[in-house]
Design an enzyme around this catalytic site. Structure first.
Site, PDB file in Angstrom:
ATOM      1  N   GLN A  15       0.884  -1.075  -0.038  1.00 14.30           N
ATOM      2  CA  GLN A  15       0.199  -0.038  -0.046  1.00 14.30           C
ATOM      3  C   GLN A  15       0.760   1.167  -0.053  1.00 14.30           C
ATOM      4  O   GLN A  15       1.179   1.946   0.973  1.00 14.30           O
ATOM      5  CB  GLN A  15      -0.836  -0.065   1.241  1.00 14.30           C
ATOM      6  CG  GLN A  15      -2.006   1.094   1.400  1.00 14.30           C
ATOM      7  CD  GLN A  15      -3.081   0.574   0.412  1.00 14.30           C
ATOM      8  OE1 GLN A  15      -3.350  -0.339   0.003  1.00 14.30           O
ATOM      9  NE2 GLN A  15      -3.536   1.677  -0.217  1.00 14.30           N
ATOM     10  N   PHE A  16       1.158   1.756  -1.061  1.00 14.29           N
ATOM     11  CA  PHE A  16       2.320   2.846  -1.319  1.00 14.29           C
ATOM     12  C   PHE A  16       1.614   4.168  -0.609  1.00 14.29           C
ATOM     13  O   PHE A  16       2.136   5.025  -0.308  1.00 14.29           O
ATOM     14  CB  PHE A  16       2.810   3.106  -2.691  1.00 14.29           C
ATOM     15  CG  PHE A  16       1.927   3.609  -3.494  1.00 14.29           C
ATOM     16  CD1 PHE A  16       1.849   4.932  -3.954  1.00 14.29           C
ATOM     17  CD2 PHE A  16       1.047   2.721  -4.202  1.00 14.29           C
ATOM     18  CE1 PHE A  16       0.956   5.263  -4.758  1.00 14.29           C
ATOM     19  CE2 PHE A  16       0.002   3.362  -5.291  1.00 14.29           C
ATOM     20  CZ  PHE A  16       0.008   4.531  -5.394  1.00 14.29           C
ATOM     21  N   THR A  17       0.112   4.212  -0.698  1.00 14.72           N
ATOM     22  CA  THR A  17      -0.347   5.415  -0.526  1.00 14.72           C
ATOM     23  C   THR A  17      -0.415   5.769   0.815  1.00 14.72           C
ATOM     24  O   THR A  17      -0.929   6.751   1.529  1.00 14.72           O
ATOM     25  CB  THR A  17      -1.938   5.390  -0.985  1.00 14.72           C
ATOM     26  OG1 THR A  17      -2.578   4.326  -0.348  1.00 14.72           O
ATOM     27  CG2 THR A  17      -2.185   5.032  -2.254  1.00 14.72           C
TER      28      THR A  17
END
Length: 144
Positions: free
Chosen positions: A74-76
């Site tokens: 989950q890069f966000t």
């Protein structure tokens, strides 16, 4: 590294209409993000913290129960929303750095006796879960 750890009664991940991970039992859904400079030390610390958090029923840990876990990249989680309305992703590590560290996190959790499944790195995923409690905890290696 940063993780959102959710205690769930069930969870699944679907990619392109196909289930790639699923369980129907009390466990954890872990959304994991990687930033620049993260490495094996952050993976080891985060895996231990997630496995040993006493957030399952009866104040037990996932490791004590052998609970199932789904790890989703989950890069966000490293979004910077301080300016304007469009998040900046500059703090998120690029795929070639992040992908092996998220995989290492999943492998490290397995070493604690957990049944670990993963999403598909970089894919458009539909994540389904039933949050139990709800219990949702942010764990960040920067605070260790």
């Amino acid at each position: 590294m940063r993780a959102v750890v959710q205690r769930v009664t069930s969870a699944s991940v679907v990619v392109a209409g196909e289930s790639v991970a699923q369980f129907e039992a009390p466990g954890l859904l872990v959304l994991a993000g990687v930033t620049h400079g993260d490495g094996p030390a952050e993976v080891a610390w985060l895996a231990r913290k997630i496995a040993e958090l006493r957030i399952m029923a009866g104040e037990r840990s996932a490791a004590e129960l052998g609970a199932p876990v789904i790890v989703v990249s989950q890069f966000t989680l490293y979004a910077d929303t301080r300016k304007g309305r469009r998040p900046s992703w500059n703090a998120a590590a690029p795929g070639p750095v992040a992908e092996p560290l998220v995989a290492a996190l999943a492998e490290s959790l397995t070493a604690y006796g957990l049944e670990v499944q993963t999403g598909v790195f970089g894919a458009d995923m539909a994540v389904h879960l039933v949050n139990d409690g709800p219990v949702t905890i942010l764990v960040d290696t920067a605070t260790r």
